[in-house]
Design a protein around this motif. Structure first.
Motif, PDB file in Angstrom:
ATOM      1  N   GLU A  20       3.529   2.744   7.197  1.00  0.00           N
ATOM      2  CA  GLU A  20       3.358   1.354   7.606  1.00  0.00           C
ATOM      3  C   GLU A  20       3.713   0.419   6.450  1.00  0.00           C
ATOM      4  O   GLU A  20       4.123  -0.720   6.669  1.00  0.00           O
ATOM      5  CB  GLU A  20       1.902   1.138   8.038  1.00  0.00           C
ATOM      6  CG  GLU A  20       1.609  -0.189   8.692  1.00  0.00           C
ATOM      7  CD  GLU A  20       2.005  -0.235  10.160  1.00  0.00           C
ATOM      8  OE1 GLU A  20       2.211   0.825  10.767  1.00  0.00           O
ATOM      9  OE2 GLU A  20       2.119  -1.356  10.690  1.00  0.00           O
ATOM     10  N   LEU A  21       3.560   0.903   5.215  1.00  0.00           N
ATOM     11  CA  LEU A  21       3.850   0.146   3.982  1.00  0.00           C
ATOM     12  C   LEU A  21       3.359  -1.300   4.076  1.00  0.00           C
ATOM     13  O   LEU A  21       4.153  -2.237   3.865  1.00  0.00           O
ATOM     14  CB  LEU A  21       5.352   0.162   3.682  1.00  0.00           C
ATOM     15  CG  LEU A  21       5.904   1.321   2.863  1.00  0.00           C
ATOM     16  CD1 LEU A  21       7.387   1.114   2.573  1.00  0.00           C
ATOM     17  CD2 LEU A  21       5.164   1.541   1.547  1.00  0.00           C
ATOM     18  N   CYS A  22       2.084  -1.481   4.392  1.00  0.00           N
ATOM     19  CA  CYS A  22       1.523  -2.833   4.512  1.00  0.00           C
ATOM     20  C   CYS A  22       1.801  -3.597   3.215  1.00  0.00           C
ATOM     21  O   CYS A  22       1.437  -3.134   2.128  1.00  0.00           O
ATOM     22  CB  CYS A  22       0.023  -2.759   4.769  1.00  0.00           C
ATOM     23  SG  CYS A  22      -0.361  -1.971   6.339  1.00  0.00           S
ATOM     24  N   ILE A  63      -8.314   3.800   4.276  1.00  0.00           N
ATOM     25  CA  ILE A  63      -7.614   4.773   3.420  1.00  0.00           C
ATOM     26  C   ILE A  63      -7.003   4.059   2.222  1.00  0.00           C
ATOM     27  O   ILE A  63      -7.052   4.536   1.086  1.00  0.00           O
ATOM     28  CB  ILE A  63      -6.535   5.528   4.220  1.00  0.00           C
ATOM     29  CG1 ILE A  63      -7.165   6.300   5.383  1.00  0.00           C
ATOM     30  CG2 ILE A  63      -5.766   6.476   3.310  1.00  0.00           C
ATOM     31  CD1 ILE A  63      -6.166   7.011   6.277  1.00  0.00           C
ATOM     32  N   SER A  64      -6.441   2.877   2.481  1.00  0.00           N
ATOM     33  CA  SER A  64      -5.829   2.104   1.409  1.00  0.00           C
ATOM     34  C   SER A  64      -6.865   1.745   0.350  1.00  0.00           C
ATOM     35  O   SER A  64      -6.627   1.889  -0.857  1.00  0.00           O
ATOM     36  CB  SER A  64      -5.222   0.834   2.016  1.00  0.00           C
ATOM     37  OG  SER A  64      -4.739  -0.004   1.020  1.00  0.00           O
ATOM     38  N   CYS A  93       0.833  -1.207   0.000  1.00  0.00           N
ATOM     39  CA  CYS A  93       0.000   0.000   0.000  1.00  0.00           C
ATOM     40  C   CYS A  93       0.871   1.263   0.000  1.00  0.00           C
ATOM     41  O   CYS A  93       1.654   1.480   0.931  1.00  0.00           O
ATOM     42  CB  CYS A  93      -0.897   0.008   1.229  1.00  0.00           C
ATOM     43  SG  CYS A  93      -1.753   1.585   1.421  1.00  0.00           S
ATOM     44  N   GLY A  95      -6.003  -4.159   3.325  1.00  0.00           N
ATOM     45  CA  GLY A  95      -5.677  -2.757   3.569  1.00  0.00           C
ATOM     46  C   GLY A  95      -6.699  -2.118   4.497  1.00  0.00           C
ATOM     47  O   GLY A  95      -7.760  -2.682   4.764  1.00  0.00           O
ATOM     48  N   CYS A  96      -6.390  -0.924   4.973  1.00  0.00           N
ATOM     49  CA  CYS A  96      -7.340  -0.198   5.818  1.00  0.00           C
ATOM     50  C   CYS A  96      -8.271   0.631   4.920  1.00  0.00           C
ATOM     51  O   CYS A  96      -8.193   0.564   3.691  1.00  0.00           O
ATOM     52  CB  CYS A  96      -6.576   0.696   6.791  1.00  0.00           C
ATOM     53  SG  CYS A  96      -5.689   2.017   5.963  1.00  0.00           S
ATOM     54  N   HIS A  99      -2.350   5.517  10.919  1.00  0.00           N
ATOM     55  CA  HIS A  99      -1.723   4.292  10.393  1.00  0.00           C
ATOM     56  C   HIS A  99      -2.659   3.141  10.783  1.00  0.00           C
ATOM     57  O   HIS A  99      -2.331   2.316  11.634  1.00  0.00           O
ATOM     58  CB  HIS A  99      -0.340   4.044  11.010  1.00  0.00           C
ATOM     59  CG  HIS A  99       0.639   5.167  10.818  1.00  0.00           C
ATOM     60  ND1 HIS A  99       0.595   6.344  11.532  1.00  0.00           N
ATOM     61  CD2 HIS A  99       1.701   5.280   9.980  1.00  0.00           C
ATOM     62  CE1 HIS A  99       1.580   7.138  11.141  1.00  0.00           C
ATOM     63  NE2 HIS A  99       2.265   6.520  10.203  1.00  0.00           N
ATOM     64  N   ALA A 100      -3.809   3.107  10.146  1.00  0.00           N
ATOM     65  CA  ALA A 100      -4.939   2.338  10.689  1.00  0.00           C
ATOM     66  C   ALA A 100      -4.672   0.845  10.853  1.00  0.00           C
ATOM     67  O   ALA A 100      -5.326   0.189  11.661  1.00  0.00           O
ATOM     68  CB  ALA A 100      -6.171   2.572   9.827  1.00  0.00           C
ATOM     69  N   ASN A 101      -3.733   0.286  10.083  1.00  0.00           N
ATOM     70  CA  ASN A 101      -3.446  -1.150  10.233  1.00  0.00           C
ATOM     71  C   ASN A 101      -2.421  -1.443  11.327  1.00  0.00           C
ATOM     72  O   ASN A 101      -2.201  -2.601  11.666  1.00  0.00           O
ATOM     73  CB  ASN A 101      -2.900  -1.718   8.920  1.00  0.00           C
ATOM     74  CG  ASN A 101      -3.990  -2.306   8.048  1.00  0.00           C
ATOM     75  OD1 ASN A 101      -5.169  -2.265   8.408  1.00  0.00           O
ATOM     76  ND2 ASN A 101      -3.616  -2.851   6.906  1.00  0.00           N
ATOM     77  N   PHE A 126       0.533   4.412   0.831  1.00  0.00           N
ATOM     78  CA  PHE A 126      -0.055   5.593   1.478  1.00  0.00           C
ATOM     79  C   PHE A 126       0.760   6.030   2.684  1.00  0.00           C
ATOM     80  O   PHE A 126       1.366   7.084   2.681  1.00  0.00           O
ATOM     81  CB  PHE A 126      -1.524   5.368   1.868  1.00  0.00           C
ATOM     82  CG  PHE A 126      -2.118   6.628   2.471  1.00  0.00           C
ATOM     83  CD1 PHE A 126      -2.481   7.687   1.661  1.00  0.00           C
ATOM     84  CD2 PHE A 126      -2.241   6.780   3.843  1.00  0.00           C
ATOM     85  CE1 PHE A 126      -2.969   8.883   2.198  1.00  0.00           C
ATOM     86  CE2 PHE A 126      -2.726   7.968   4.396  1.00  0.00           C
ATOM     87  CZ  PHE A 126      -3.095   9.018   3.563  1.00  0.00           C
ATOM     88  N   CYS A 127       0.797   5.211   3.737  1.00  0.00           N
ATOM     89  CA  CYS A 127       1.515   5.691   4.927  1.00  0.00           C
ATOM     90  C   CYS A 127       2.773   4.865   5.195  1.00  0.00           C
ATOM     91  O   CYS A 127       3.023   3.849   4.541  1.00  0.00           O
ATOM     92  CB  CYS A 127       0.590   5.714   6.145  1.00  0.00           C
ATOM     93  SG  CYS A 127       0.341   4.124   6.941  1.00  0.00           S
TER      94      CYS A 127
HETATM   95  S1  SF4 Z   1      -1.935   1.351   7.475  1.00  0.00           S
HETATM   96 FE1  SF4 Z   1      -3.473   1.571   5.852  1.00  0.00          FE
HETATM   97  S2  SF4 Z   1      -2.793   3.381   4.709  1.00  0.00           S
HETATM   98 FE2  SF4 Z   1      -1.057   2.711   5.951  1.00  0.00          FE
HETATM   99  S3  SF4 Z   1       0.124   1.374   4.570  1.00  0.00           S
HETATM  100 FE3  SF4 Z   1      -1.258   0.069   5.787  1.00  0.00          FE
HETATM  101  S4  SF4 Z   1      -3.055  -0.193   4.492  1.00  0.00           S
HETATM  102 FE4  SF4 Z   1      -1.939   1.586   3.711  1.00  0.00          FE
END
Ligand code: SF4
Length: 597
Positions: A178-180, A201-202, A173, A198-199, A320-322, A175-176
């Motif tokens: 956390e780079l899930c 936002i993802s 992902c 993903g969360c 960083h929702a995840n 976005f943030c």
């Molecule tokens: S926490 Fe959400 S926005 Fe951040 S990298 Fe993971 S999936 Fe993406």
């Protein structure tokens, strides 16, 4: 920083809670991320009604709102500017404070003074608040106030065509920080059907990747944006950069390390400054590490070993929702998930993350350094004479020190609530020293919660190429970093640069008013995938493709682990990856300077 007594009786102010009092009252403003801010800007755009509804608001304690006689909106102002915002009553915000999500409305009020750290004051800012029935400040109002050169946006949607169906596993992902990297993305042709893992936002980012895009290059002619071909736009961008005395290259946290490499090469060529967005997030962390070293671990170590997790000045449940699921709830090799893991949250307001904590400690805004100092004293069994430290009872400080000393492995995740406020980088120096001292008792690490997905990578590329993590000036032909002088915030706020190249970032949505206003006075080149607010200040706009969706590329996670982002769909016709656009720009600049492509 004013204390509570001074705040409520400040210049012309009325005491919060005075029965039926109407009039202005001095408050402490904190800005920060919110979940709806992220969802609205990725799902729609920053030009959308949804973004306005999510960001043009002020959260205040219901008791303050009643005491002020607020109906649905307030005027909020200080020496930097004024905006009219819709009020959201929230028990999460302590009395005497207000919270405005990061964005251009908050920027009108934030303090451009960086105290020679490069970091503006985005939290703990004194403001006045008074009830009003004036119209809300719209996005157009605020952009005009900041000096936008035009308000035209030509958003295009990438035409979706069904075709080959595929499932991309272990997608990352973008976005943030956390780079899930465990996402499963289902694709039909160039349409993304579903994202798993993903969360919110993802999902908003992947499922809406095709919407509100910059699909063509533009240049500004006679005050209007005109569509041109890539060659003409590159030529104009190169002209601007080559003819500048001190150009600024800025952003780079939402693109890959390959693009960062070309940006630094360009800065060296044109004797400019190259800075990344860590200047207004974890730049102070980098400064502190240079001074006292660090005590770091990876997320894997935290999952497998940490029986104590502390969140200080960060709110991962929204930003960083995840993170909570991936690190706190997850079962590790030696810790059986949440039931064997204690969670402490230290913040200025009761955030959703604080709701999940075993212990929540509310610290007064801007006074974390005092709390850190007292905590270090308690860890060393020194007496704390004051009954209250930064609003925290002495007994609670001693209790926290004991929790930390008796943990088997503790990790402190910390955010911009520490780097932006009060003592800024000195907060992080104290935090690192606390971790060092705790390592005399047990094992302890710290991990910065990085915001944009590759802001850590921007620091890494800058470090390994120039020797400095950000704010690098090539003005004299060799790299040097003097925060407070070569940092983008200071250069813009002081009017020291005469052009700007903004890459995959949106300083208009993040920097204080005085810094943004300078962008209105100088030529600006923007490379981005979507219409940012900075595009309203652009003289040249070059479209870029999304890394992690339309291009492969490398990025660094918040714990400095490099991760390869996958390509999921093809970029739109004629739209190139940021690194390719920058490579072409470097070649064009070399040709104009006569040093060969
Ligand atoms: S926490 Fe959400 S926005 Fe951040 S990298 Fe993971 S999936 Fe993406």
């Amino acid at each position: 920083m004013l204390n509570r007594a001074e705040r409520v009786s400040g210049e012309g102010g009325l005491a919060v809670g005075a029965a039926g009092a109407k009039g202005r009252v001095q408050f402490v403003l904190n800005t920060g991320r919110s979940l709806m801010q992220g969802i609205s800007m990725e799902g729609e755009s920053k030009w959308s009604r949804k973004y306005f509804d999510a960001v043009a608001i002020v959260e205040m304690n219901p008791s303050d709102a009643s005491a002020l006689g607020v109906e649905d909106r307030v005027k909020i102002y200080n020496e930097h500017g004024a905006v009219i915002l819709r009020v959201k009553r929230s028990d999460r915000v302590p009395a005497g404070q207000v919270f405005v999500p990061m964005g251009p409305w908050a920027n009108v009020l934030t303090d451009p003074n960086t105290d020679a750290t490069g970091m503006p004051r985005l939290k703990g800012v004194e403001v006045f608040v008074e009830p009003t029935d004036e119209p809300l400040t719209t996005l157009a109002d605020v952009l005009k106030l900041l000096g936008a050169k035009h308000l035209e946006v030509y958003m295009g949607d990438v035409p979706l065509k069904t075709g080959e169906r595929k499932v991309v596993e272990n997608a990352v992902c973008p976005f943030c920080g956390e780079l899930c990297d465990h996402l499963i993305v289902e694709v039909d042709g160039n349409k993304i059907l579903r994202v798993t893992g993903g969360c919110a936002i993802s999902s908003a980012k992947f499922l809406n990747y095709h919407r509100h895009r910059i699909l063509k290059p533009y240049i500004r002619e006679q005050g209007k944006l005109v569509e041109v071909d890539l060659d003409k736009a590159l030529d104009k961008a190169a002209d601007i950069l080559v003819s500048s005395k001190l150009p600024l290259i800025f952003g780079l946290s939402s693109t890959d390390v390959e693009a960062n490499k070309y940006a630094i090469e360009l800065a060296e060529l044109i004797h400019g400054v190259v800075d990344n967005t860590s200047v207004f997030c974890h730049g102070p962390t980098a400064l502190a590490v240079q001074e006292v070293g660090t005590a770091r671990c990876t997320l894997g170590v935290a999952v497998n070993l940490a029986d104590l997790v502390v969140f200080w000045g960060c709110n991962p449940l929204e930003a960083h929702a995840n993170h909570f699921v991936r690190v706190v709830l997850r079962e590790g090799r030696f810790v059986k998930g949440r039931k064997e893991r204690k969670v402490v949250v230290i913040d200025t307001r009761r955030t959703p993350t604080a709701d999940q904590a075993d212990l929540f400690i509310e610290v007064e805004p801007g006074r974390d350094y005092e709390l850190l100092t007292a905590l270090r004293m308690a860890v060393r069994d020194l007496d704390i004479e004051a009954p209250l430290v930064a609003g925290v009872p002495r007994e609670k400080v001693v209790e926290l020190a004991e929790i930390m000393r008796t943990a088997k492995y503790g990790v402190i995740f910390f955010g911009v609530g520490l780097t932006m406020t009060g003592a800024k980088y000195r907060n992080i120096v104290a935090l690192i020293k606390l971790a060092h001292e705790l390592n005399e008792w047990t094992k302890f690490s710290i991990v910065p919660m990085r915001g944009h997905y590759n802001v850590a990578g921007a620091n890494q590329v800058s470090l390994w190429t120039t020797g400095y993590p950000y704010a690098v000036s090539y003005a004299r032909g060799f790299p040097k970093m003097i925060v407070g002088v070569t940092s983008a915030t200071d250069l813009l706020a002081n009017g020291d640069v005469d052009s700007a190249l903004v890459i995959a970032s949106d300083p208009v949505a993040h920097l204080p008013r005085r810094a943004v206003e300078h962008l209105a006075k100088i030529p600006v080149v923007v490379i981005d995938a979507k219409w940012s607010l900075t595009s309203a200040f652009a003289d040249v706009i070059l479209p870029g493709a999304y890394v992690g969706i339309e291009c492969e590329g490398a990025a660094y996670r918040m714990d400095d682990v490099p991760i390869r982002l996958k390509k999921v769909v093809d970029p739109p016709p004629g739209v190139l990856c940021d690194s390719e656009v920058l490579r072409m720009l470097v070649d064009r600049v070399k040709a104009k300077m006569g040093c060969g492509a």
